[in-house]
Design a protein around this motif. Structure first.
Motif, PDB file in Angstrom:
ATOM      1  N   THR A  78    -103.947 -15.644 -44.145  1.00 30.70           N
ATOM      2  CA  THR A  78    -102.490 -15.667 -44.192  1.00 30.70           C
ATOM      3  C   THR A  78    -101.966 -16.879 -44.968  1.00 30.70           C
ATOM      4  OG1 THR A  78    -102.442 -16.756 -42.017  1.00 30.70           O
ATOM      5  CG2 THR A  78    -102.233 -14.366 -42.049  1.00 30.70           C
ATOM      6  N   VAL A  79    -102.688 -17.991 -44.918  1.00 32.49           N
ATOM      7  CA  VAL A  79    -102.287 -19.167 -45.705  1.00 32.49           C
ATOM      8  C   VAL A  79    -102.413 -18.874 -47.196  1.00 32.49           C
ATOM      9  CG1 VAL A  79    -102.827 -21.574 -46.257  1.00 32.49           C
ATOM     10  CG2 VAL A  79    -102.835 -20.818 -43.877  1.00 32.49           C
ATOM     11  N   ALA A  80    -103.474 -18.171 -47.584  1.00 30.83           N
ATOM     12  CA  ALA A  80    -103.644 -17.792 -48.989  1.00 30.83           C
ATOM     13  C   ALA A  80    -102.516 -16.864 -49.425  1.00 30.83           C
ATOM     14  CB  ALA A  80    -104.996 -17.105 -49.186  1.00 30.83           C
ATOM     15  N   PHE A  81    -102.151 -15.919 -48.572  1.00 26.39           N
ATOM     16  CA  PHE A  81    -101.055 -14.989 -48.863  1.00 26.39           C
ATOM     17  C   PHE A  81     -99.749 -15.764 -49.042  1.00 26.39           C
ATOM     18  CE2 PHE A  81     -97.740 -11.941 -47.922  1.00 26.39           C
ATOM     19  CZ  PHE A  81     -98.218 -10.733 -48.400  1.00 26.39           C
ATOM     20  N   LEU A  82     -99.475 -16.686 -48.129  1.00 24.98           N
ATOM     21  CA  LEU A  82     -98.263 -17.502 -48.203  1.00 24.98           C
ATOM     22  C   LEU A  82     -98.239 -18.341 -49.476  1.00 24.98           C
ATOM     23  CD1 LEU A  82     -95.665 -18.717 -46.995  1.00 24.98           C
ATOM     24  CD2 LEU A  82     -97.122 -20.329 -45.736  1.00 24.98           C
ATOM     25  N   TYR A  83     -99.371 -18.947 -49.813  1.00 23.98           N
ATOM     26  CA  TYR A  83     -99.455 -19.760 -51.032  1.00 23.98           C
ATOM     27  C   TYR A  83     -99.101 -18.933 -52.259  1.00 23.98           C
ATOM     28  CZ  TYR A  83    -101.763 -21.849 -55.098  1.00 23.98           C
ATOM     29  OH  TYR A  83    -102.038 -22.318 -56.370  1.00 23.98           O
ATOM     30  N   MET A  84     -99.574 -17.692 -52.307  1.00 20.90           N
ATOM     31  CA  MET A  84     -99.261 -16.818 -53.433  1.00 20.90           C
ATOM     32  C   MET A  84     -97.751 -16.634 -53.575  1.00 20.90           C
ATOM     33  SD  MET A  84    -100.289 -12.813 -54.008  1.00 20.90           S
ATOM     34  CE  MET A  84     -99.105 -12.305 -52.730  1.00 20.90           C
ATOM     35  N   LEU A  85     -97.053 -16.442 -52.454  1.00 20.43           N
ATOM     36  CA  LEU A  85     -95.599 -16.277 -52.493  1.00 20.43           C
ATOM     37  C   LEU A  85     -94.902 -17.575 -52.894  1.00 20.43           C
ATOM     38  CD1 LEU A  85     -94.864 -14.122 -49.294  1.00 20.43           C
ATOM     39  CD2 LEU A  85     -95.429 -13.358 -51.597  1.00 20.43           C
ATOM     40  N   LEU A  86     -95.368 -18.680 -52.335  1.00 19.92           N
ATOM     41  CA  LEU A  86     -94.752 -19.970 -52.645  1.00 19.92           C
ATOM     42  C   LEU A  86     -94.908 -20.325 -54.122  1.00 19.92           C
ATOM     43  CD1 LEU A  86     -95.941 -22.037 -49.539  1.00 19.92           C
ATOM     44  CD2 LEU A  86     -93.594 -21.341 -50.048  1.00 19.92           C
ATOM     45  N   ARG A  87     -96.068 -20.041 -54.665  1.00 23.18           N
ATOM     46  CA  ARG A  87     -96.348 -20.381 -56.064  1.00 23.18           C
ATOM     47  C   ARG A  87     -95.367 -19.697 -57.009  1.00 23.18           C
ATOM     48  NH1 ARG A  87    -102.335 -19.174 -58.191  1.00 23.18           N
ATOM     49  NH2 ARG A  87    -101.640 -17.064 -57.687  1.00 23.18           N
ATOM     50  N   ASP A  88     -94.940 -18.495 -56.639  1.00 21.10           N
ATOM     51  CA  ASP A  88     -94.023 -17.738 -57.490  1.00 21.10           C
ATOM     52  C   ASP A  88     -92.561 -17.880 -57.083  1.00 21.10           C
ATOM     53  OD1 ASP A  88     -96.465 -16.797 -58.494  1.00 21.10           O
ATOM     54  OD2 ASP A  88     -95.622 -14.826 -58.934  1.00 21.10           O
ATOM     55  N   SER A  89     -92.293 -18.625 -56.016  1.00 26.25           N
ATOM     56  CA  SER A  89     -90.922 -18.690 -55.496  1.00 26.25           C
ATOM     57  C   SER A  89     -90.314 -20.087 -55.483  1.00 26.25           C
ATOM     58  CB  SER A  89     -90.880 -18.119 -54.064  1.00 26.25           C
ATOM     59  OG  SER A  89     -91.371 -16.797 -54.032  1.00 26.25           O
ATOM     60  N   VAL A  90     -91.141 -21.118 -55.394  1.00 28.35           N
ATOM     61  CA  VAL A  90     -90.626 -22.484 -55.320  1.00 28.35           C
ATOM     62  C   VAL A  90     -90.452 -23.045 -56.733  1.00 28.35           C
ATOM     63  CG1 VAL A  90     -91.070 -24.828 -54.528  1.00 28.35           C
ATOM     64  CG2 VAL A  90     -91.684 -22.893 -53.074  1.00 28.35           C
ATOM     65  N   SER A  91     -89.249 -23.446 -57.040  1.00 29.04           N
ATOM     66  CA  SER A  91     -88.949 -23.985 -58.362  1.00 29.04           C
ATOM     67  C   SER A  91     -89.225 -25.480 -58.425  1.00 29.04           C
ATOM     68  CB  SER A  91     -87.473 -23.728 -58.693  1.00 29.04           C
ATOM     69  OG  SER A  91     -87.063 -24.465 -59.820  1.00 29.04           O
ATOM     70  N   LYS A 109    -109.480 -15.053 -55.942  1.00 24.21           N
ATOM     71  CA  LYS A 109    -108.873 -15.838 -57.029  1.00 24.21           C
ATOM     72  C   LYS A 109    -107.757 -16.731 -56.495  1.00 24.21           C
ATOM     73  CE  LYS A 109    -108.005 -16.782 -61.443  1.00 24.21           C
ATOM     74  NZ  LYS A 109    -106.726 -17.520 -61.360  1.00 24.21           N
ATOM     75  N   VAL A 110    -106.948 -16.206 -55.580  1.00 22.62           N
ATOM     76  CA  VAL A 110    -105.866 -17.004 -54.999  1.00 22.62           C
ATOM     77  C   VAL A 110    -106.435 -18.177 -54.212  1.00 22.62           C
ATOM     78  CG1 VAL A 110    -103.964 -16.995 -53.330  1.00 22.62           C
ATOM     79  CG2 VAL A 110    -104.220 -15.097 -54.942  1.00 22.62           C
ATOM     80  N   ILE A 111    -107.464 -17.914 -53.401  1.00 21.83           N
ATOM     81  CA  ILE A 111    -108.119 -18.988 -52.651  1.00 21.83           C
ATOM     82  C   ILE A 111    -108.678 -20.036 -53.610  1.00 21.83           C
ATOM     83  CG2 ILE A 111    -110.184 -19.538 -51.296  1.00 21.83           C
ATOM     84  CD1 ILE A 111    -108.234 -18.526 -49.438  1.00 21.83           C
ATOM     85  N   SER A 112    -109.325 -19.590 -54.681  1.00 19.65           N
ATOM     86  CA  SER A 112    -109.904 -20.500 -55.673  1.00 19.65           C
ATOM     87  C   SER A 112    -108.830 -21.337 -56.344  1.00 19.65           C
ATOM     88  CB  SER A 112    -110.677 -19.692 -56.722  1.00 19.65           C
ATOM     89  OG  SER A 112    -111.181 -20.536 -57.736  1.00 19.65           O
ATOM     90  N   ASP A 113    -107.702 -20.713 -56.705  1.00 17.94           N
ATOM     91  CA  ASP A 113    -106.607 -21.443 -57.341  1.00 17.94           C
ATOM     92  C   ASP A 113    -106.069 -22.535 -56.401  1.00 17.94           C
ATOM     93  OD1 ASP A 113    -106.813 -19.875 -59.567  1.00 17.94           O
ATOM     94  OD2 ASP A 113    -105.078 -18.614 -59.110  1.00 17.94           O
ATOM     95  N   LEU A 114    -105.946 -22.198 -55.129  1.00 16.30           N
ATOM     96  CA  LEU A 114    -105.430 -23.163 -54.158  1.00 16.30           C
ATOM     97  C   LEU A 114    -106.392 -24.334 -54.002  1.00 16.30           C
ATOM     98  CD1 LEU A 114    -103.441 -24.078 -52.009  1.00 16.30           C
ATOM     99  CD2 LEU A 114    -104.526 -22.498 -50.394  1.00 16.30           C
ATOM    100  N   LYS A 115    -107.683 -24.051 -53.873  1.00 18.19           N
ATOM    101  CA  LYS A 115    -108.683 -25.103 -53.672  1.00 18.19           C
ATOM    102  C   LYS A 115    -108.881 -25.957 -54.922  1.00 18.19           C
ATOM    103  CE  LYS A 115    -112.347 -24.071 -51.267  1.00 18.19           C
ATOM    104  NZ  LYS A 115    -113.594 -23.359 -50.846  1.00 18.19           N
ATOM    105  N   ASN A 116    -108.769 -25.312 -56.117  1.00 22.96           N
ATOM    106  CA  ASN A 116    -108.986 -26.029 -57.376  1.00 22.96           C
ATOM    107  C   ASN A 116    -107.694 -26.599 -57.954  1.00 22.96           C
ATOM    108  OD1 ASN A 116    -111.751 -25.428 -57.322  1.00 22.96           O
ATOM    109  ND2 ASN A 116    -111.413 -23.456 -58.330  1.00 22.96           N
ATOM    110  N   LYS A 117    -106.580 -26.406 -57.208  1.00 21.79           N
ATOM    111  CA  LYS A 117    -105.274 -26.937 -57.622  1.00 21.79           C
ATOM    112  C   LYS A 117    -104.839 -26.378 -58.964  1.00 21.79           C
ATOM    113  CE  LYS A 117    -106.125 -31.099 -54.919  1.00 21.79           C
ATOM    114  NZ  LYS A 117    -106.151 -32.563 -54.855  1.00 21.79           N
TER     115      LYS A 117
END
Length: 215
Positions: free
Chosen positions: A120-133, A204-212
């Protein structure tokens, strides 16, 4: 006239139907950090028979919670990188907002088990990445956007059929919460479906989060 809240729930229900028609993710895919998920069933049975219940639960819980807390910290660090105008923002603040909502829902009796886990954290990160300016100029604005993304996450992949909106809505954000939530649900519809049905997208989303890798 249909209200914004009803529009959001209707849209999310439509996505749920699409999800059900697709290949639903297994629990082992949603929790890839759990090494026991990939063990041979016979090995699992032997371990269960030879270990005490306390030891098994403690081990499984610790592994899952440590990994989840790391991802929450990484979400906090991502928001600090994205929101450079917020000089007072610390990586520990967004995870506190997220966990505060989860605890509130449990206290209210709105959920039987915690929503927060690695998937669920990975799912949330995906939304935040596309929503937070990057132009977010206040902590209140950031928290409002985060809570909207969190509400969509709960509504789409949460355990319960319905969650009360009150823990997600700030007093200063009542007028715009549903409009923002509806926009997120519409805009992210395809990506929410893909991360739920494709192990590759999820990884891929998990990898993006971990690798910044924030782009």
């Amino acid at each position: 006239m249909v209200s914004s809240s009803e529009q959001v729930l209707h849209l999310i229900r439509e996505e749920e139907e699409k999800k059900k028609r697709g290949e639903k993710r297994t629990r082992s895919e949603l929790f890839p950090e759990d090494p026991a998920a990939h063990e041979d069933p016979a090995v699992k049975r032997r371990k269960t028979q030879t270990s005490t219940t306390v030891c098994v639960l403690t081990h499984r819980t610790v592994v899952r919670n440590v990994f989840c807390s790391q991802l929450l910290r990484l979400v906090g660090e991502f928001l600090c990188r994205r929101c450079r105008l917020l000089t007072g923002l610390r990586p520990t603040v967004p995870p506190f907002w997220i966990q505060n909502v989860d605890v509130s829902l449990t206290v209210l009796g709105a959920q039987q088990q915690s929503f927060i886990c690695s998937g669920t954290v990975a799912f949330l990160y995906m939304l935040l990445r596309d929503s937070v300016s990057a132009e977010v100029s206040s902590m209140e604005e950031l928290r409002a956007v985060l809570l909207s993304c969190l509400y969509v996450s709960y509504a789409y992949i949460g355990h319960e059929l319905h969650y009360p909106a009150r823990p997600f809505i700030m007093k200063t954000d009542r007028q715009t919460f549903w409009k923002r939530t509806l926009d997120i649900a519409k805009r992210m519809s395809g990506k929410m479906l893909h991360i739920n049905t494709s192990p590759d997208v999820f990884a891929k989303v998990i990898s993006d989060l971990k690798n910044k890798t924030d782009l």
